[in-house]
Scaffold this motif. Structure first.
Motif, mmCIF file in Angstrom:
data_model
loop_
_atom_site.group_PDB
_atom_site.id
_atom_site.type_symbol
_atom_site.label_atom_id
_atom_site.label_comp_id
_atom_site.label_asym_id
_atom_site.label_seq_id
_atom_site.Cartn_x
_atom_site.Cartn_y
_atom_site.Cartn_z
ATOM 1 N N CYS A 84 -18.799 36.231 -11.957
ATOM 2 C CA CYS A 84 -18.731 35.958 -10.594
ATOM 3 C C CYS A 84 -20.360 35.964 -10.340
ATOM 4 C CB CYS A 84 -18.501 36.980 -9.182
ATOM 5 S SG CYS A 84 -18.520 36.532 -7.722
ATOM 6 N N ASP A 88 -23.144 33.138 -4.398
ATOM 7 C CA ASP A 88 -22.505 32.306 -4.252
ATOM 8 C C ASP A 88 -21.226 32.986 -3.304
ATOM 9 O OD1 ASP A 88 -21.563 29.568 -4.151
ATOM 10 O OD2 ASP A 88 -19.335 30.710 -4.827
ATOM 11 N N GLU A 89 -21.068 32.584 -2.042
ATOM 12 C CA GLU A 89 -20.631 33.096 -1.094
ATOM 13 C C GLU A 89 -19.080 33.277 -1.487
ATOM 14 O OE1 GLU A 89 -20.957 32.949 2.985
ATOM 15 O OE2 GLU A 89 -23.723 33.090 2.703
ATOM 16 N N ALA A 90 -19.164 31.444 -1.905
ATOM 17 C CA ALA A 90 -17.442 31.252 -2.171
ATOM 18 C C ALA A 90 -17.099 32.183 -3.222
ATOM 19 C CB ALA A 90 -17.236 29.464 -2.770
ATOM 20 N N SER A 91 -17.779 32.031 -4.315
ATOM 21 C CA SER A 91 -17.455 33.360 -5.266
ATOM 22 C C SER A 91 -16.709 34.682 -4.991
ATOM 23 C CB SER A 91 -17.753 33.554 -6.078
ATOM 24 O OG SER A 91 -18.677 32.956 -6.850
ATOM 25 N N ILE A 92 -17.606 35.038 -4.127
ATOM 26 C CA ILE A 92 -17.579 36.535 -3.496
ATOM 27 C C ILE A 92 -15.832 36.768 -2.793
ATOM 28 C CG2 ILE A 92 -18.077 38.393 -1.811
ATOM 29 C CD1 ILE A 92 -20.642 37.356 -2.562
ATOM 30 N N ASP A 93 -16.314 35.665 -1.970
ATOM 31 C CA ASP A 93 -14.478 35.265 -0.921
ATOM 32 C C ASP A 93 -13.644 35.030 -1.884
ATOM 33 O OD1 ASP A 93 -15.783 35.076 1.241
ATOM 34 O OD2 ASP A 93 -15.911 33.011 1.155
ATOM 35 N N TYR A 124 -29.497 40.418 1.337
ATOM 36 C CA TYR A 124 -28.802 39.264 2.211
ATOM 37 C C TYR A 124 -27.304 39.593 1.508
ATOM 38 C CZ TYR A 124 -25.737 35.592 3.073
ATOM 39 O OH TYR A 124 -24.865 34.166 3.395
ATOM 40 N N VAL A 125 -27.160 39.562 0.306
ATOM 41 C CA VAL A 125 -25.742 40.241 -0.439
ATOM 42 C C VAL A 125 -25.465 41.089 -0.291
ATOM 43 C CG1 VAL A 125 -24.800 39.870 -2.722
ATOM 44 C CG2 VAL A 125 -26.750 38.816 -2.238
ATOM 45 N N ARG A 128 -22.556 40.484 2.589
ATOM 46 C CA ARG A 128 -21.386 39.888 1.705
ATOM 47 C C ARG A 128 -20.963 40.901 1.295
ATOM 48 N NH1 ARG A 128 -20.104 36.873 3.659
ATOM 49 N NH2 ARG A 128 -19.183 35.481 2.273
ATOM 50 N N ASP A 131 -18.895 43.521 3.917
ATOM 51 C CA ASP A 131 -18.068 42.612 4.492
ATOM 52 C C ASP A 131 -16.978 42.271 4.159
ATOM 53 O OD1 ASP A 131 -17.352 41.700 8.148
ATOM 54 O OD2 ASP A 131 -17.826 39.980 7.374
ATOM 55 N N LYS A 132 -17.157 41.983 3.206
ATOM 56 C CA LYS A 132 -16.250 41.673 2.297
ATOM 57 C C LYS A 132 -14.804 42.603 2.174
ATOM 58 C CE LYS A 132 -13.312 39.940 -1.171
ATOM 59 N NZ LYS A 132 -11.786 38.935 -1.236
#
Length: 338
Positions: A84, A88-93, A124-125, A128, A131-132
């Motif tokens: 991962c 990449d936000e989609a990868s985190i999701d 920044y990361v 994310r 929050d995840k």
């Protein structure tokens, strides 16, 4: 120890205290940024502990895994892996939930000239991730670099000492802490900020760098006159045991060894081990980057591996030609340029 396998068996052996504390936690353990210098041994220690406890919970390592060998090695030890890119936000999701998060991802070396990426990765990361995993229990690695340089006689910076990061790397690390604290407050997450310096392995670290200079007959710069260090196995154990000590608001914990070690003294100790003479360059400045970890020692006890043990093991490792990594710590850096 003569092989990397022997080194890692020793470094990842769970203590009775770790088994006791980990046994009081519930749920899977996910290590984000497992591909760094400390992550693989932390994951292996966690898996060995879970196995000894007879748990069926998972230990999951998350990284970009630019090294396929590292991914396969973790899997051989029973650690589940997820490739991962945390940028990449989609990868985190798409990451699965885990009740316990050890957050180790970050950028240090190469900051100079690449400051925007460092700030994105370090400040920044984390938002994310926080929050995840708002409903998880989070231990987030930070650094003693968020503190200013202090006089050696001050006994280092405790958790109550005002921060004063020098340079953009350290500033971005404080940014990481502030972002994590924000989401901890907003989401009600239990969290611990793990301010570490410096973890020691036989293959890299402050002590190896000093030993190598002495062994090769090169001068040792002692301007940064004193350092704190801790054996990597002990630091990893503290991180896993810290899962029991997260809180809201986020708890801050300094992590290092109990001694303030003179760089000059270390050079001379290695010279004795090698049967040579240390060449000392410069004079000690009045201030050094020092971390007071008395609270961690009260929680977890003193490290199992002492400074003298580390000196002797590193000297023997070097004399027998043990494998080392070309990953300098730049611990002598006083202007924060990494």
């Amino acid at each position: 120890m003569k092989t990397i396998e022997e080194l890692e068996r020793f470094m990842t052996e769970p203590s009775e205290a770790l088994l006791r504390d980990l046994g009081q936690t519930e749920g899977d353990i996910m290590i984000l940024g497992v591909g760094g210098k400390m992550g693989p041994t932390l994951a292996k220690m966690a898996k060995r502990a879970v196995n000894q406890l007879g748990d069926d919970r998972k230990v999951i390592g998350v990284s970009r895994f630019s090294s396929v060998e590292k991914k396969e090695e973790l899997e051989r030890h029973g650690v589940e892996t997820i490739a991962c890119d945390l940028m990449d936000e989609a990868s985190i999701d798409h990451l699965p939930f885990a009740a316990n998060i050890i957050y180790m991802a970050g950028n240090k070396f190469g900051t100079t000239g690449n400051e925007p990426f460092t700030w994105a990765m370090n400040a920044y990361v984390p938002g994310r991730i926080a929050d995840k995993f708002r409903d998880a229990n989070i231990v987030a690695f930070s650094t003693g670099n968020v503190y200013p340089l202090t006089k050696v006689a001050s006994n280092g910076c405790s958790e109550e000492h005002p921060v004063g990061p020098v340079g953009e790397y350290a500033q971005s690390c404080l940014g990481r802490e502030r972002i994590l604290e924000h989401f901890c407050h907003v989401n009600g997450t239990n969290m611990l900020l793990f301010r570490l310096n410096y973890a020691i392995d036989l293959r890299y670290g402050v002590l190896l760098e000093i030993a190598k200079q002495v062994y090769e007959g090169k001068p040792v710069d002692v301007t940064m006159g004193s350092v704190n260090v801790i054996w990597q196995g002990d630091a990893n154990e503290y991180a896993l045991r810290s899962l029991l000590h997260t809180d809201n608001p986020a708890r801050v914990l300094n992590v290092t060894g109990p001694e303030t070690l003179s760089v000059r003294w270390l050079a001379h100790q290695f010279a004795k081990e090698f049967g040579t003479t240390a060449i000392i360059a410069s004079e000690e400045a009045e201030e050094s980057l020092l971390n007071n970890a008395a609270k961690a020692h009260r929680l977890f006890g003193y490290p199992r591996v002492s400074a003298q043990d580390m000196i002797q093991m590193i000297a023997e490792w070097m004399k027998q030609g043990g494998k080392v990594s070309d990953k300098p710590t730049h611990f002598q850096e006083r202007e924060g340029a990494f």
